[in-house]
Write a protein that holds these residues in place. Structure first.
Motif, PDB file in Angstrom:
ATOM      1  N   ILE A  26    -116.689  19.289  55.419  1.00  0.00           N
ATOM      2  CA  ILE A  26    -117.003  18.779  56.748  1.00  0.00           C
ATOM      3  C   ILE A  26    -118.248  19.461  57.294  1.00  0.00           C
ATOM      4  CG2 ILE A  26    -116.163  18.495  59.104  1.00  0.00           C
ATOM      5  CD1 ILE A  26    -114.625  16.847  57.007  1.00  0.00           C
ATOM      6  N   GLN A  27    -119.216  18.644  57.700  1.00  0.00           N
ATOM      7  CA  GLN A  27    -120.435  19.141  58.321  1.00  0.00           C
ATOM      8  C   GLN A  27    -120.881  18.149  59.379  1.00  0.00           C
ATOM      9  OE1 GLN A  27    -123.764  19.767  55.668  1.00  0.00           O
ATOM     10  NE2 GLN A  27    -124.905  20.945  57.181  1.00  0.00           N
ATOM     11  N   ASN A  28    -120.871  18.590  60.621  1.00  0.00           N
ATOM     12  CA  ASN A  28    -121.335  17.761  61.747  1.00  0.00           C
ATOM     13  C   ASN A  28    -120.658  16.390  61.782  1.00  0.00           C
ATOM     14  OD1 ASN A  28    -123.188  19.778  62.583  1.00  0.00           O
ATOM     15  ND2 ASN A  28    -124.662  19.073  61.053  1.00  0.00           N
ATOM     16  N   GLN A  29    -119.353  16.373  61.544  1.00  0.00           N
ATOM     17  CA  GLN A  29    -118.597  15.126  61.591  1.00  0.00           C
ATOM     18  C   GLN A  29    -117.869  15.000  62.926  1.00  0.00           C
ATOM     19  OE1 GLN A  29    -118.723  12.726  59.585  1.00  0.00           O
ATOM     20  NE2 GLN A  29    -119.279  13.465  57.551  1.00  0.00           N
ATOM     21  N   PRO A  30    -117.794  13.781  63.468  1.00  0.00           N
ATOM     22  CA  PRO A  30    -117.013  13.592  64.693  1.00  0.00           C
ATOM     23  C   PRO A  30    -115.524  13.746  64.418  1.00  0.00           C
ATOM     24  CG  PRO A  30    -117.738  11.472  63.838  1.00  0.00           C
ATOM     25  CD  PRO A  30    -118.412  12.522  62.997  1.00  0.00           C
ATOM     26  N   ALA A  31    -114.783  14.075  65.439  1.00  0.00           N
ATOM     27  CA  ALA A  31    -113.343  14.245  65.289  1.00  0.00           C
ATOM     28  C   ALA A  31    -112.682  12.974  64.767  1.00  0.00           C
ATOM     29  CB  ALA A  31    -112.728  14.648  66.625  1.00  0.00           C
ATOM     30  N   ASP A  32    -113.177  11.813  65.187  1.00  0.00           N
ATOM     31  CA  ASP A  32    -112.581  10.546  64.743  1.00  0.00           C
ATOM     32  C   ASP A  32    -112.603  10.418  63.225  1.00  0.00           C
ATOM     33  OD1 ASP A  32    -111.987   9.803  67.306  1.00  0.00           O
ATOM     34  OD2 ASP A  32    -113.644   8.381  67.516  1.00  0.00           O
ATOM     35  N   TYR A  33    -113.676  10.863  62.608  1.00  0.00           N
ATOM     36  CA  TYR A  33    -113.762  10.813  61.146  1.00  0.00           C
ATOM     37  C   TYR A  33    -112.656  11.651  60.522  1.00  0.00           C
ATOM     38  CZ  TYR A  33    -115.380  12.033  56.451  1.00  0.00           C
ATOM     39  OH  TYR A  33    -115.443  12.257  55.095  1.00  0.00           O
ATOM     40  N   MET A  34    -112.475  12.862  61.014  1.00  0.00           N
ATOM     41  CA  MET A  34    -111.460  13.745  60.452  1.00  0.00           C
ATOM     42  C   MET A  34    -110.050  13.243  60.738  1.00  0.00           C
ATOM     43  SD  MET A  34    -113.181  17.498  61.169  1.00  0.00           S
ATOM     44  CE  MET A  34    -113.562  17.228  62.910  1.00  0.00           C
ATOM     45  N   ILE A  35    -109.836  12.765  61.940  1.00  0.00           N
ATOM     46  CA  ILE A  35    -108.505  12.267  62.308  1.00  0.00           C
ATOM     47  C   ILE A  35    -108.155  11.016  61.508  1.00  0.00           C
ATOM     48  CG2 ILE A  35    -107.185  11.228  64.200  1.00  0.00           C
ATOM     49  CD1 ILE A  35    -108.663  13.245  66.064  1.00  0.00           C
ATOM     50  N   ASN A  36    -109.154  10.161  61.262  1.00  0.00           N
ATOM     51  CA  ASN A  36    -108.890   8.971  60.443  1.00  0.00           C
ATOM     52  C   ASN A  36    -108.507   9.348  59.009  1.00  0.00           C
ATOM     53  OD1 ASN A  36    -109.225   7.016  62.427  1.00  0.00           O
ATOM     54  ND2 ASN A  36    -111.432   6.861  62.089  1.00  0.00           N
ATOM     55  N   LEU A  37    -109.084  10.435  58.485  1.00  0.00           N
ATOM     56  CA  LEU A  37    -108.657  10.921  57.174  1.00  0.00           C
ATOM     57  C   LEU A  37    -107.193  11.347  57.211  1.00  0.00           C
ATOM     58  CD1 LEU A  37    -111.693  13.086  55.957  1.00  0.00           C
ATOM     59  CD2 LEU A  37    -110.893  10.932  54.962  1.00  0.00           C
ATOM     60  N   VAL A  38    -106.807  12.018  58.281  1.00  0.00           N
ATOM     61  CA  VAL A  38    -105.413  12.433  58.420  1.00  0.00           C
ATOM     62  C   VAL A  38    -104.494  11.222  58.476  1.00  0.00           C
ATOM     63  CG1 VAL A  38    -103.751  13.683  59.830  1.00  0.00           C
ATOM     64  CG2 VAL A  38    -106.068  14.571  59.591  1.00  0.00           C
ATOM     65  N   LYS A  39    -104.887  10.220  59.244  1.00  0.00           N
ATOM     66  CA  LYS A  39    -104.068   9.010  59.354  1.00  0.00           C
ATOM     67  C   LYS A  39    -103.921   8.322  58.003  1.00  0.00           C
ATOM     68  CE  LYS A  39    -105.099   8.062  64.220  1.00  0.00           C
ATOM     69  NZ  LYS A  39    -105.789   7.160  65.185  1.00  0.00           N
ATOM     70  N   VAL A  59    -107.179  17.971  52.098  1.00  0.00           N
ATOM     71  CA  VAL A  59    -107.706  19.325  52.263  1.00  0.00           C
ATOM     72  C   VAL A  59    -109.065  19.243  52.951  1.00  0.00           C
ATOM     73  CG1 VAL A  59    -108.404  21.451  51.103  1.00  0.00           C
ATOM     74  CG2 VAL A  59    -106.514  20.085  50.177  1.00  0.00           C
ATOM     75  N   PHE A  60    -109.205  19.961  54.054  1.00  0.00           N
ATOM     76  CA  PHE A  60    -110.483  20.064  54.742  1.00  0.00           C
ATOM     77  C   PHE A  60    -111.191  21.336  54.288  1.00  0.00           C
ATOM     78  CE2 PHE A  60    -108.276  17.383  57.947  1.00  0.00           C
ATOM     79  CZ  PHE A  60    -109.217  16.368  58.075  1.00  0.00           C
ATOM     80  N   LEU A  61    -112.509  21.237  54.096  1.00  0.00           N
ATOM     81  CA  LEU A  61    -113.338  22.376  53.704  1.00  0.00           C
ATOM     82  C   LEU A  61    -114.370  22.595  54.809  1.00  0.00           C
ATOM     83  CD1 LEU A  61    -115.278  22.667  50.281  1.00  0.00           C
ATOM     84  CD2 LEU A  61    -115.804  23.932  52.348  1.00  0.00           C
ATOM     85  N   PHE A  62    -114.178  23.670  55.568  1.00  0.00           N
ATOM     86  CA  PHE A  62    -115.102  24.032  56.647  1.00  0.00           C
ATOM     87  C   PHE A  62    -115.868  25.297  56.267  1.00  0.00           C
ATOM     88  CE2 PHE A  62    -111.538  21.952  58.942  1.00  0.00           C
ATOM     89  CZ  PHE A  62    -112.231  20.980  59.659  1.00  0.00           C
ATOM     90  N   HIS A  63    -117.007  25.479  56.941  1.00  0.00           N
ATOM     91  CA  HIS A  63    -117.755  26.732  56.851  1.00  0.00           C
ATOM     92  C   HIS A  63    -117.868  27.280  58.275  1.00  0.00           C
ATOM     93  CE1 HIS A  63    -118.693  24.968  52.911  1.00  0.00           C
ATOM     94  NE2 HIS A  63    -118.962  26.202  52.522  1.00  0.00           N
ATOM     95  N   GLY A  64    -118.989  27.029  58.949  1.00  0.00           N
ATOM     96  CA  GLY A  64    -119.102  27.461  60.330  1.00  0.00           C
ATOM     97  C   GLY A  64    -118.407  26.508  61.289  1.00  0.00           C
ATOM     98  N   ILE A  65    -117.806  27.069  62.328  1.00  0.00           N
ATOM     99  CA  ILE A  65    -117.217  26.277  63.410  1.00  0.00           C
ATOM    100  C   ILE A  65    -117.842  26.770  64.711  1.00  0.00           C
ATOM    101  CG2 ILE A  65    -115.121  25.650  64.668  1.00  0.00           C
ATOM    102  CD1 ILE A  65    -115.134  24.518  61.862  1.00  0.00           C
ATOM    103  N   GLY A  66    -118.732  25.962  65.263  1.00  0.00           N
ATOM    104  CA  GLY A  66    -119.444  26.395  66.467  1.00  0.00           C
ATOM    105  C   GLY A  66    -120.536  27.399  66.162  1.00  0.00           C
ATOM    106  N   GLY A  67    -121.141  27.266  64.975  1.00  0.00           N
ATOM    107  CA  GLY A  67    -122.222  28.167  64.575  1.00  0.00           C
ATOM    108  C   GLY A  67    -121.776  29.159  63.526  1.00  0.00           C
ATOM    109  N   GLY A  68    -122.667  30.105  63.225  1.00  0.00           N
ATOM    110  CA  GLY A  68    -122.313  31.175  62.308  1.00  0.00           C
ATOM    111  C   GLY A  68    -122.516  30.872  60.850  1.00  0.00           C
TER     112      GLY A  68
END
Length: 267
Positions: free
Chosen positions: A193-206, A216-225
């Motif tokens: 996940i990179q700069n994706q809207p919440a709707d995209y992620m929630i639709n994957l969950v649905k 499985v979600f793969l994140f790196h920075g959340i709010g920077g960093g």
């Protein structure tokens, strides 16, 4: 024969479709519709500053793939230990995060940690050394692995083969939703996940709920960093959806899900 109204016929078809959904995939997901694993890579400060507080606020657990040499590990050891004690998994992301520098776009890879220059023995030794470090932090022997940069091979050979007995499973970087029977525990699918809207992620969950699969979600920075970043507010919306539907969605660290998949596949 009596005529069946269009409404009754539609209802009958709807029930047929619902009953046709494979039910065998539900039990393994803690008797819920699907499993969702939240993973966060690289052991960066933002994990401790933003992510763990966000997860704890809704009582959800994540998996943090730790680079043992990360300054954040050394500088904030007590906080990582507290996170593990609170139920978050500290996964293995190798001691130095070696990536294959021979691949296109990999000019940034350090010559000292270029996986293409490694032997399998060196890779295995460094990953096992990272397990020792992680055990010193959390006291645990069971954990999962995540491939740095998603690189699987050294000299055309899968290096994880030598590590199978060290881990319950290994997370890859290829997107996909799979039933327990379809999951390859040597290379578990995930969505980066990179700069994706919440709707995209929630639709994957649905979609995972509908198909009774692992997401499985793969994140790196959340709010920077991190250079690979996801907006903090969008991440929060995903967590709120998962929390609101926790009666239907099993949100758990990768170690718990991998163990259940292994047990299901071994039946």
């Amino acid at each position: 024969m009596k005529k069946i109204s269009i409404g009754l016929l539609a209802s009958a078809l709807m029930l047929t479709n619902i009953s046709a959904i494979p039910q065998q995939g539900i039990k393994v997901w803690n008797n819920k519709q699907c499993a969702v694993v939240l993973t966060y890579d690289d052991a960066v400060d933002i994990d401790l500053d933003n992510v763990i507080p966000a997860l704890d606020s809704v009582k959800l657990k994540g998996t943090f793939y730790i680079i043992g040499s990360s300054p954040t590990v050394n500088n904030r050891l007590d906080q990582w230990r507290a996170a593990a004690k609170n139920g978050h998994e500290l996964g293995n992301h190798a001691l130095f995060h070696p990536c294959d520098g021979s691949q296109p776009g990999r000019s940034w890879v350090s010559p000292d940690h270029d996986l293409s220059k490694y032997t399998i023995g060196r890779a295995v030794d460094e990953i096992r050394a990272n397990n020792i470090l992680l055990k010193a932090i959390d006291g645990k022997t069971d954990r999962t692995f995540a491939y740095p940069c998603g690189d699987l091979k050294i000299g055309g050979v899968d290096f994880y083969t030598a590590l199978r007995k060290d881990f319950a499973g290994a997370r890859g970087v290829t997107g996909g939703l799979q039933t327990a029977a379809q999951v390859d525990l040597d290379n578990i699918d995930s969505y980066m996940i990179q700069n994706q809207p919440a709707d995209y992620m929630i639709n994957l969950v649905k979609k995972a709920q509908e198909t009774h699969t692992l997401l499985v979600f793969l994140f790196h920075g959340i709010g920077g960093g991190h250079s690979i970043n996801e907006d903090r507010s969008e991440h929060t919306k995903l967590l709120r959806y998962l929390k609101a539907h926790e009666s239907d969605i099993w949100v758990a660290p990768m170690i718990d899900v991998a163990k259940d998949i292994n047990a299901e596949q071994g039946k």
